[in-house]
Design a protein around this motif. Sequence first.
Motif, short mmCIF file in Angstrom:
data_model
loop_
_atom_site.label_atom_id
_atom_site.label_comp_id
_atom_site.label_asym_id
_atom_site.label_seq_id
_atom_site.Cartn_x
_atom_site.Cartn_y
_atom_site.Cartn_z
N UNK A 198 77.09 16.39 -75.59
CA UNK A 198 75.77 16.28 -75.11
C UNK A 198 76.02 15.88 -73.50
N UNK A 199 76.98 15.12 -73.36
CA UNK A 199 77.17 14.87 -72.05
C UNK A 199 77.74 16.40 -71.20
N UNK A 200 78.38 16.83 -71.83
CA UNK A 200 78.89 18.26 -71.38
C UNK A 200 77.64 19.37 -71.12
N UNK A 201 76.79 19.35 -72.09
CA UNK A 201 75.75 20.21 -71.78
C UNK A 201 74.51 19.74 -71.04
N UNK A 202 74.30 18.43 -71.29
CA UNK A 202 73.04 17.69 -70.73
C UNK A 202 73.33 16.55 -69.54
N UNK A 203 74.68 16.38 -69.36
CA UNK A 203 74.74 15.37 -68.37
C UNK A 203 74.44 14.18 -68.52
N UNK A 204 74.19 13.60 -69.81
CA UNK A 204 73.78 12.26 -70.15
C UNK A 204 74.76 11.68 -71.25
N UNK A 205 74.88 10.67 -71.33
CA UNK A 205 75.45 9.91 -72.29
C UNK A 205 74.55 9.12 -73.46
#
Length: 257
Positions: free
Chosen positions: A197-204
């Motif tokens: 999710x961090x890789x795709x969407x930039x959010x933790x």
Amino acid sequence: MDHDVRGYLAELVDRARAILGEDLVGAYAAGSVGLGAYQPGRSDVDVALVAARPLGGAAKRALVDRLRHEALPCPARGLELVVYRRDVAASGTPEPGFEVELNTGATMPFRATYDPADRPEADGRFWYALDRSILRQSGLALLGPPAAEVFADPAPDDLLRLLVAALSWWLALPTPDGDGPAPGAEDAVLGACRSLVRFRDGVWLAKVDAGRRIAACGEGAELIGRAIAARRGGPPLGGVEARDFQRRVLDEIAGVH
């Protein structure tokens, strides 16, 4: 936040301030507490302290002595405490960069590390920069300015390398022979979802929330559902299926096609 955890954090900050005085410029709840996903009986309490300047040996030892479980009982599985200098927290460095690290709790192996050079390579050196990135987004200020003003993200290329290192570390852990039950595999799967999710969407996101987001895309939904159930006491995942999922995530993040 759990009432016992709230009181514990307040006492921890008071003790840290008594030791560091005005050099303590901030204290932040990280991990599941910061992400609003604390699970009594399972979650750790993660805390980052920020100091104005390097700590001397006496201050480091005093923090360990006053904050370890035997001196301040942790109501969770354990405390994971890391102290950073403010300039390091704001630098975005991919290096560990800590002043002192303390792991302590009734069911957590004790560890006190006073220099990053003493952190064993096999235990992973990627945790800290990733944790500081999570703190920047979601750290809960217990003392001092907002976390977003104190912590910096790594550069994009560094973040990518850190995510790959974390996934590779999980995959290198020993697992049972065959596809038998692998206790703890649910955390590896859901941790991989969080990285994705961090890789795709930039959010933790918290691990369970990240798992639900990936499952909603139709990717590994059945496995992720069982991983979430395992965190709530359900049967553990099989080692092979968990590792297959982790490898697929690693391949995407590392750019392997």
